[in-house]
Design a protein around this motif. Structure first.
Motif, PDB file in Angstrom:
ATOM      1  N   VAL A  16      -4.497  14.030  17.254  1.00 52.41           N
ATOM      2  CA  VAL A  16      -4.594  13.250  18.490  1.00 52.41           C
ATOM      3  C   VAL A  16      -4.536  14.213  19.668  1.00 52.41           C
ATOM      4  N   SER A  17      -5.418  14.038  20.630  1.00 52.73           N
ATOM      5  CA  SER A  17      -5.360  14.861  21.840  1.00 52.73           C
ATOM      6  C   SER A  17      -5.047  13.977  23.042  1.00 52.73           C
ATOM      7  N   SER A  18      -4.407  14.601  24.038  1.00 50.31           N
ATOM      8  CA  SER A  18      -4.110  13.877  25.280  1.00 50.31           C
ATOM      9  C   SER A  18      -3.865  14.884  26.391  1.00 50.31           C
ATOM     10  N   LYS A  19      -3.766  14.369  27.603  1.00 49.49           N
ATOM     11  CA  LYS A  19      -3.507  15.256  28.739  1.00 49.49           C
ATOM     12  C   LYS A  19      -2.158  15.947  28.566  1.00 49.49           C
ATOM     13  N   HIS A  20      -1.147  15.167  28.185  1.00 49.13           N
ATOM     14  CA  HIS A  20       0.209  15.679  28.032  1.00 49.13           C
ATOM     15  C   HIS A  20       0.714  15.448  26.619  1.00 49.13           C
ATOM     16  N   ARG A  21       1.681  16.257  26.190  1.00 44.77           N
ATOM     17  CA  ARG A  21       2.074  16.242  24.785  1.00 44.77           C
ATOM     18  C   ARG A  21       2.739  14.956  24.304  1.00 44.77           C
ATOM     19  N   GLU A  22       3.495  14.265  25.182  1.00 44.79           N
ATOM     20  CA  GLU A  22       4.283  13.119  24.711  1.00 44.79           C
ATOM     21  C   GLU A  22       3.407  12.065  24.034  1.00 44.79           C
ATOM     22  N   ALA A  23       2.292  11.714  24.695  1.00 43.00           N
ATOM     23  CA  ALA A  23       1.409  10.675  24.144  1.00 43.00           C
ATOM     24  C   ALA A  23       0.819  11.136  22.816  1.00 43.00           C
ATOM     25  N   ALA A  24       0.460  12.402  22.714  1.00 44.22           N
ATOM     26  CA  ALA A  24      -0.151  12.899  21.470  1.00 44.22           C
ATOM     27  C   ALA A  24       0.852  12.885  20.320  1.00 44.22           C
ATOM     28  N   PHE A  25       2.087  13.336  20.601  1.00 41.38           N
ATOM     29  CA  PHE A  25       3.135  13.299  19.562  1.00 41.38           C
ATOM     30  C   PHE A  25       3.361  11.860  19.092  1.00 41.38           C
ATOM     31  N   ASP A  26       3.589  10.961  20.037  1.00 36.41           N
ATOM     32  CA  ASP A  26       3.910   9.574  19.678  1.00 36.41           C
ATOM     33  C   ASP A  26       2.750   8.897  18.944  1.00 36.41           C
ATOM     34  N   ALA A  27       1.554   9.066  19.463  1.00 41.54           N
ATOM     35  CA  ALA A  27       0.408   8.371  18.861  1.00 41.54           C
ATOM     36  C   ALA A  27       0.122   8.903  17.454  1.00 41.54           C
ATOM     37  N   CYS A  28       0.294  10.196  17.237  1.00 42.53           N
ATOM     38  CA  CYS A  28       0.056  10.776  15.911  1.00 42.53           C
ATOM     39  C   CYS A  28       1.032  10.170  14.908  1.00 42.53           C
ATOM     40  N   ARG A  29       2.280  10.084  15.305  1.00 41.30           N
ATOM     41  CA  ARG A  29       3.286   9.511  14.413  1.00 41.30           C
ATOM     42  C   ARG A  29       3.068   8.016  14.177  1.00 41.30           C
ATOM     43  N   PHE A  30       2.699   7.325  15.238  1.00 43.15           N
ATOM     44  CA  PHE A  30       2.390   5.886  15.151  1.00 43.15           C
ATOM     45  C   PHE A  30       1.259   5.644  14.144  1.00 43.15           C
ATOM     46  N   ILE A  31       0.198   6.439  14.246  1.00 34.22           N
ATOM     47  CA  ILE A  31      -0.954   6.263  13.343  1.00 34.22           C
ATOM     48  C   ILE A  31      -0.518   6.473  11.896  1.00 34.22           C
ATOM     49  N   MET A  32       0.281   7.499  11.637  1.00 34.52           N
ATOM     50  CA  MET A  32       0.757   7.729  10.262  1.00 34.52           C
ATOM     51  C   MET A  32       1.669   6.592   9.785  1.00 34.52           C
ATOM     52  N   ASP A  33       2.584   6.156  10.656  1.00 31.41           N
ATOM     53  CA  ASP A  33       3.515   5.089  10.264  1.00 31.41           C
ATOM     54  C   ASP A  33       2.771   3.792   9.941  1.00 31.41           C
ATOM     55  N   TYR A  34       1.725   3.490  10.707  1.00 32.42           N
ATOM     56  CA  TYR A  34       0.941   2.287  10.432  1.00 32.42           C
ATOM     57  C   TYR A  34       0.057   2.470   9.212  1.00 32.42           C
ATOM     58  N   LEU A  35      -0.528   3.654   9.081  1.00 35.01           N
ATOM     59  CA  LEU A  35      -1.382   3.926   7.914  1.00 35.01           C
ATOM     60  C   LEU A  35      -0.611   3.695   6.615  1.00 35.01           C
ATOM     61  N   LYS A  36       0.644   4.122   6.600  1.00 34.66           N
ATOM     62  CA  LYS A  36       1.486   3.998   5.402  1.00 34.66           C
ATOM     63  C   LYS A  36       1.705   2.546   4.984  1.00 34.66           C
ATOM     64  N   ASN A  37       1.582   1.624   5.930  1.00 30.33           N
ATOM     65  CA  ASN A  37       1.861   0.211   5.655  1.00 30.33           C
ATOM     66  C   ASN A  37       0.654  -0.715   5.741  1.00 30.33           C
TER      67      ASN A  37
ATOM     68  N   VAL B  17       0.830  -1.215   0.000  1.00 33.48           N
ATOM     69  CA  VAL B  17       0.000   0.000   0.000  1.00 33.48           C
ATOM     70  C   VAL B  17       0.867   1.268   0.000  1.00 33.48           C
ATOM     71  N   THR B  18       0.297   2.357  -0.520  1.00 36.29           N
ATOM     72  CA  THR B  18       1.076   3.598  -0.670  1.00 36.29           C
ATOM     73  C   THR B  18       0.248   4.840  -0.340  1.00 36.29           C
ATOM     74  N   GLY B  19      -0.604   4.726   0.691  1.00 39.81           N
ATOM     75  CA  GLY B  19      -1.408   5.892   1.071  1.00 39.81           C
ATOM     76  C   GLY B  19      -0.630   6.859   1.936  1.00 39.81           C
ATOM     77  N   GLY B  20      -1.361   7.791   2.519  1.00 35.83           N
ATOM     78  CA  GLY B  20      -0.756   8.737   3.467  1.00 35.83           C
ATOM     79  C   GLY B  20      -0.233   9.988   2.789  1.00 35.83           C
TER      80      GLY B  20
END
Lengths: 82, 152
Positions: B99-120, A79-82
């Motif tokens: 992504v929202s959270s109480k503190h920034r660390e979780a929001a930063f990490d989760a946002c990046r995680f979602i994008m990294d997984y979405l890409k694959n 896949v290549t979305g995003g």
């Protein structure tokens, strides 16, 4: 009967977006792929020439995943979305 | 639950999405968001636009699983995820993840995680219109590596 779908470049190269597969179930995703090559030897280069991903009932799976009768199986390029 | 997961042809308005993250929400101290855009150069070719294909029955389901997994890993609250499909042109918005959270660390990490997984893991495919003809975008090793690093 298994309903098999193709997407993106794979769909274009096979020149079809779906095929019905009559195969004894339960079987594996790999068995479906092998069946397709038996029925359509001309697909060999396209199917084996590149990495493919697969989904069963809209969940991404590996090629040893089980397929049951009436399942929806899909094959597609990485896949290549995003 | 104020989450949103949407696959659509229409454009989105970041202010509206940001407002929805903040609206009636006094518990979160951080919102992180990412926007992906159509750029003019990719994999050695001049790009003039792209067509985004997807697997309609699977797409929102796959995105939902990724968001669910992010919620299991981090103490995050709201998630809004929009991915466009169809014909897009240079500098159009493709994807939005907030992504929202109480503190920034979780929001930063989760946002990046979602994008990294979405890409694959999300069934989208880009076909670019270039000055040298239409070309399917090839999946990149670096996107796979980016996802795998979350399991280390």
């Amino acid at each position: 009967m298994i309903h098999v779908l193709f997407f993106a470049q794979l769909r274009e190269q096979l020149q079809t977006d779906q095929v019905q597969v009559s195969i004894d179930t339960p079987c594996t995703v790999q068995d479906i792929q092998d069946w397709m090559l038996t029925q359509h030897p001309e697909w060999k280069d396209v199917i084996e020439g590149r990495p493919l991903m697969a989904a069963v009932n809209q969940n991404m799976v590996s090629s040893d995943a089980t397929v049951n009768d009436s399942d929806e199986v899909a094959f597609f390029p990485p896949v290549t979305g995003g | 639950m104020a989450d949103l997961i949407k696959v659509q042809e229409a454009d989105f308005n970041i202010q509206d999405e940001y407002d929805a993250m903040r609206s009636d929400n006094q518990e979160d101290g951080a919102i992180v968001f990412f926007t992906g855009l159509v750029r003019d150069f990719n994999q050695g070719k001049d790009v003039t636009g792209l067509f985004l294909e997807h697997y309609p029955a699977m797409t929102e389901k796959a995105l939902g699983k990724i968001v669910e997994e992010a919620k299991e890993r981090w103490p995050i609250n709201r998630v809004r995820l929009i991915h466009r499909v169809g014909q897009l042109y240079l500098s159009d918005q493709i994807v939005f993840v907030a992504v929202s959270s109480k503190h920034r660390e979780a929001a930063f990490d989760a946002c990046r995680f979602i994008m990294d997984y979405l890409k694959n893991r999300a069934p989208f495919w880009k076909k670019e219109t270039t000055t040298q003809g239409d070309v399917w975008v090839e999946a990149l090793e670096k996107d796979q590596t980016a996802m795998e690093k979350w399991d280390k």
